[in-house]
Write a protein that holds these residues in place. Structure first.
Motif, PDB file in Angstrom:
ATOM      1  N   GLY A 151       0.832  -1.199   0.000  1.00 29.37           N
ATOM      2  CA  GLY A 151       0.000   0.000   0.000  1.00 29.37           C
ATOM      3  C   GLY A 151       0.861   1.240   0.000  1.00 29.37           C
ATOM      4  O   GLY A 151       2.092   1.157   0.001  1.00 29.37           O
ATOM      5  N   VAL A 152       0.230   2.397  -0.011  1.00 26.20           N
ATOM      6  CA  VAL A 152       0.976   3.655  -0.023  1.00 26.20           C
ATOM      7  C   VAL A 152       1.157   4.140   1.414  1.00 26.20           C
ATOM      8  O   VAL A 152       0.170   4.401   2.109  1.00 26.20           O
ATOM      9  CB  VAL A 152       0.237   4.732  -0.845  1.00 26.20           C
TER      10      VAL A 152
ATOM     11  N   ARG B  75       0.964  13.338   3.087  1.00 27.50           N
ATOM     12  CA  ARG B  75       1.981  12.290   2.926  1.00 27.50           C
ATOM     13  C   ARG B  75       3.332  12.955   2.682  1.00 27.50           C
ATOM     14  O   ARG B  75       3.418  14.040   2.109  1.00 27.50           O
ATOM     15  CB  ARG B  75       1.616  11.344   1.793  1.00 27.50           C
TER      16      ARG B  75
ATOM     17  N   ALA C 252      -1.898   8.909  -4.342  1.00 29.64           N
ATOM     18  CA  ALA C 252      -2.841   8.377  -3.358  1.00 29.64           C
ATOM     19  C   ALA C 252      -4.079   9.260  -3.280  1.00 29.64           C
ATOM     20  O   ALA C 252      -3.991  10.492  -3.343  1.00 29.64           O
ATOM     21  CB  ALA C 252      -2.170   8.273  -1.994  1.00 29.64           C
ATOM     22  N   ASP C 253      -5.240   8.626  -3.157  1.00 30.52           N
ATOM     23  CA  ASP C 253      -6.498   9.379  -3.115  1.00 30.52           C
ATOM     24  C   ASP C 253      -6.509  10.404  -1.989  1.00 30.52           C
ATOM     25  O   ASP C 253      -7.018  11.512  -2.139  1.00 30.52           O
ATOM     26  CB  ASP C 253      -7.684   8.421  -2.958  1.00 30.52           C
TER      27      ASP C 253
ATOM     28  N   GLY D 104      -3.821  11.827  -0.598  1.00 29.75           N
ATOM     29  CA  GLY D 104      -2.394  12.116  -0.600  1.00 29.75           C
ATOM     30  C   GLY D 104      -1.957  13.281   0.256  1.00 29.75           C
ATOM     31  O   GLY D 104      -0.784  13.412   0.587  1.00 29.75           O
TER      32      GLY D 104
END
Length: 263
Positions: free
Chosen positions: A96-97, A133, A127-128, A130
């Motif tokens: 995953g992210v 991050r 990433a949806d 994001g």
């Protein structure tokens, strides 16, 4: 031609652990927010997972390293604190992210690591959710210091060049180059450089330091009957470049840092 490398020695690397750990703590102090998941690229023997948990106690940490010896020790000593994965940093893909990708004194061994950073930047940005991050990196920036210049000169000498040609060499960029790669629309980037003045204790302290890191591939490439002469000459040159003082031996060490946060 692929550069020749050698596996790491965790116990040797952990000499001067406090001095080696300080840049990582300084890097983490500049990371904003509270990441839930952290991916540590180049986690080494896992001793710095404690610093991640001190900063973010509830974070789930995954550490990645390409050294079997490092991963084995990390799992044995810190397996309750993180998951450790044996993989190449250049092409590792997580399930995953993560909220935070961090790398401490590792990417200098990855050829073309600016492209690696750009790939991680794009992964985090895609990433949806994001926003928030982050990508935080620290690399040594002392390749022009006497320790490394003397190593390259001696390794290229006729007595040793036949064995040392093609060994891996760390490569780093200036902080502004990392800034340029990561400062894309939608990102806030903090980049800086620091020179630490490490005061090392013990005889031939600078050799002890660099033989666990930057000089490791060269020393491993030399035959057993040749290595002692190389080591003796290298130690002598290092003693002249870094004279021992009453309070220890001073090793100036420049490092480059960058923290990129998704807006």
């Amino acid at each position: 031609m692929t550069a020749r490398t050698a596996d790491w020695d965790p116990s040797h690397y952990l000499r001067f652990s406090d001095e080696r750990s300080r840049p990582f703590v300084d890097l983490l102090a500049r990371v904003p927010g509270t990441p839930r998941t952290v991916l540590d690229l180049g986690v080494g023997p896992g001793h710095l997972v404690a610093a991640l948990h001190a900063r973010w106690p509830d974070a789930v940490v995954t550490g990645v390293d390409s050294s079997p010896a490092m991963v084995e020790q990390a799992r044995a000593e810190h397996g309750d604190d993180a998951e450790f994965v044996l993989a190449d940093l250049a092409d590792y893909v997580p399930d995953g992210v993560p909220d935070l990708v961090v790398s401490n004194a590792a990417l200098q061994w990855v050829p073309g690591h600016l492209d690696v950073l750009a790939r991680w930047r794009d992964l985090l940005a895609a990433a949806d959710d994001g926003a928030g991050r982050a990508l935080a990196v620290q690399v040594p920036g002392n390749q022009d210091a006497p320790s490394h210049v003397l190593l390259r000169e001696l390794a290229a000498a006729p007595s040793y060049a036949r064995w040392t040609e093609g060994t891996a060499r760390p490569h780093v960029h200036r902080a502004e180059e990392y800034l340029d790669v990561l400062a894309q629309p939608g990102w806030t980037v903090d980049a800086w450089e620091t020179t630490y003045l490490h005061v090392l204790q013990g005889a031939d302290a600078v050799f002890t330091w660099i033989s666990a890191t930057g000089a490791r591939p060269v020393l491993a490439a030399l035959p057993d009957d040749v290595r002692p002469a190389f080591v003796a000459e290298y130690k002598a040159r290092l003693r002249a470049a870094y004279p021992e003082r009453a309070y220890g031996t001073v090793l100036p060490f420049r490092r480059a840092f960058v923290v990129a946060t998704r807006d």
